[in-house]
Write an enzyme that holds these catalytic residues in place. Structure first.
Site, PDB file in Angstrom:
ATOM      1  N   ASP A  51       0.832  -1.214   0.000  1.00 52.58           N
ATOM      2  CA  ASP A  51       0.000   0.000   0.000  1.00 52.58           C
ATOM      3  C   ASP A  51       0.865   1.262   0.000  1.00 52.58           C
ATOM      4  O   ASP A  51       2.070   1.203   0.237  1.00 52.58           O
ATOM      5  CB  ASP A  51      -0.857   0.030   1.272  1.00 52.58           C
ATOM      6  CG  ASP A  51      -2.025  -0.941   1.188  1.00 52.58           C
ATOM      7  OD1 ASP A  51      -2.332  -1.409   0.075  1.00 52.58           O
ATOM      8  OD2 ASP A  51      -2.614  -1.242   2.245  1.00 52.58           O
ATOM      9  N   TYR A 108       6.185  -9.983   7.023  1.00 53.94           N
ATOM     10  CA  TYR A 108       6.105  -8.553   7.293  1.00 53.94           C
ATOM     11  C   TYR A 108       6.570  -8.270   8.713  1.00 53.94           C
ATOM     12  O   TYR A 108       6.390  -9.103   9.612  1.00 53.94           O
ATOM     13  CB  TYR A 108       4.666  -8.053   7.166  1.00 53.94           C
ATOM     14  CG  TYR A 108       4.168  -7.879   5.756  1.00 53.94           C
ATOM     15  CD1 TYR A 108       4.360  -6.683   5.078  1.00 53.94           C
ATOM     16  CD2 TYR A 108       3.495  -8.913   5.116  1.00 53.94           C
ATOM     17  CE1 TYR A 108       3.879  -6.505   3.789  1.00 53.94           C
ATOM     18  CE2 TYR A 108       3.002  -8.746   3.816  1.00 53.94           C
ATOM     19  CZ  TYR A 108       3.210  -7.546   3.166  1.00 53.94           C
ATOM     20  OH  TYR A 108       2.736  -7.370   1.898  1.00 53.94           O
TER      21      TYR A 108
END
Lengths: 245, 245
Positions: A51, A108
């Site tokens: 994003d 992540y």
């Protein structure tokens, strides 16, 4: 010939990975660099999409070039890329290799910093809190394994038709700079890492109990889930494939 | 009453510490924040000056306020400061305390990174080199103690009339990200850390021998000294006073 390249980027100034008309994106910058080197459009396929504002320590992507272009790309890619995107490595792969479909896991890291520290602020969320309940957070991340339906942590409207995610590793670590949440799964639904991190953060702040994570996963009821934490704290750290490539 | 405040800042977007007409500076931003809080000009005196693009993990500065303004400053300074400057602490000191004149030592760190890594590039110099001769660099930094005339490493035209510096600590460390040079001295002449780092870097790259450092300090001949390395790699890490304040 098909190549896989791994890219590191500071996502602060980008509207995310994926090309969108009118926006500056990481994929767009890489395709621009390849255009300069090959004098034609070379389509780049990433292992996923990050994003706006999210960073990557290593984002793999594949693309096809003519054999004669290989050395040009190895030598020239970093010269053409802006300074906040770097090509870490380039290597040849089989012609049917796919950076996204063949990936077996993604990892992540989400960093929460104590205090207000400009030297770290591009890569961590700094809520101005010096104290989180690490034991509650540890309990909460443990509940995050073992459930497959992650709809309760996902952003709606992402075009998903299935909601399964197999989480293989989760952890929370306290260090001198704050707290680091890490999560590895086969795939990630849209928004999951930042909403999951927001939930763990809320648990650390004592606002909801660790068991909330279990309830959200069992019921897929979003009402207990935390807010989505800011993009700056999130880094895609690794994408793995079945064989070392 | 006189206060000492310690500031952390990412110097990337500033024309250095010191106020200069038409430029955005760290001191200028702090005085602006104090103006908003006190509705009058409050002059801020730093422990030193950092050049354009140089960072600080902790820069002390003193200023005078009315007692009634103290709590406003403690609570409001970080709200008023831009996000790349942070006030780490504020405390009262004696009325004759001087952040610059009373400082007994200053410490700087210069970081050289391997490869080209956007996630670290704001705070280190990345010359695209993976290999430096750490033994030669260690020898070179050892020669940096014990000489008092540092004119050979200083930038001319800084308005200096004396050239003495007493270096109390120097080191070079290799880590997974690259190399870190650290230096502590009672004072620093203009440009010294970046030219000294450039000389150590040149020695690490095998271009001149470690003994060059000794020659430069003995003769004050700049011709062997390295180039001034980029500001981004430099961080002021600590300023000390005779008593813990």
């Amino acid at each position: 010939m098909r190549l896989i390249a791994r890219f590191e980027y500071d996502g602060t100034d980008y509207s995310g990975w994926q090309i969108q008309p009118g926006d500056t994106t990481v994929q767009g910058e890489i395709e621009k660099a390849l255009y300069s080197l090959c004098r034609r459009h070379v389509a780049v396929t990433g292992a996923g999409r990050t994003d706006a504002g999210v960073h990557a320590a290593s984002m793999p992507a594949h693309f096809d070039i003519a054999p004669g272009e290989y050395s040009r790309i190895q030598n020239g890619l970093n010269t053409m890329l802006p300074s906040d995107i770097s090509c870490l490595s380039v290597q040849q792969v089989d012609d049917d290799f796919h950076a996204r479909f063949h990936a077996v896991s993604r990892s992540y890291v989400y960093s929460i910093g104590t205090g207000r520290h400009p030297l770290n602020s591009r890569f961590e969320f700094q809520p101005g809190i010096d104290n989180l309940d690490i034991e509650a957070m540890k309990k909460a991340v443990k509940y995050s394994s073992g459930y497959n339906n992650w709809r309760g942590f996902a952003k709606e409207g992402g075009g998903n038709t299935t909601w399964d995610m197999t989480v293989s590793k989760v952890s929370v670590v306290e260090n001198i700079r704050g707290w680091t949440l890490a999560i590895t799964a086969n795939r990630f639904l849209r928004g999951v890492v930042r909403i999951w991190s927001g939930t763990i953060f809320r648990i650390g702040a004592g606002r909801i109990p660790p068991e909330a994570v279990r309830s959200i996963l069992e019921t897929t009821d979003k009402r207990l889930a935390g807010p989505s934490l800011p993009a700056c704290g999130l880094i895609l750290t690794e994408v793995r494939y079945p064989h070392e490539i």
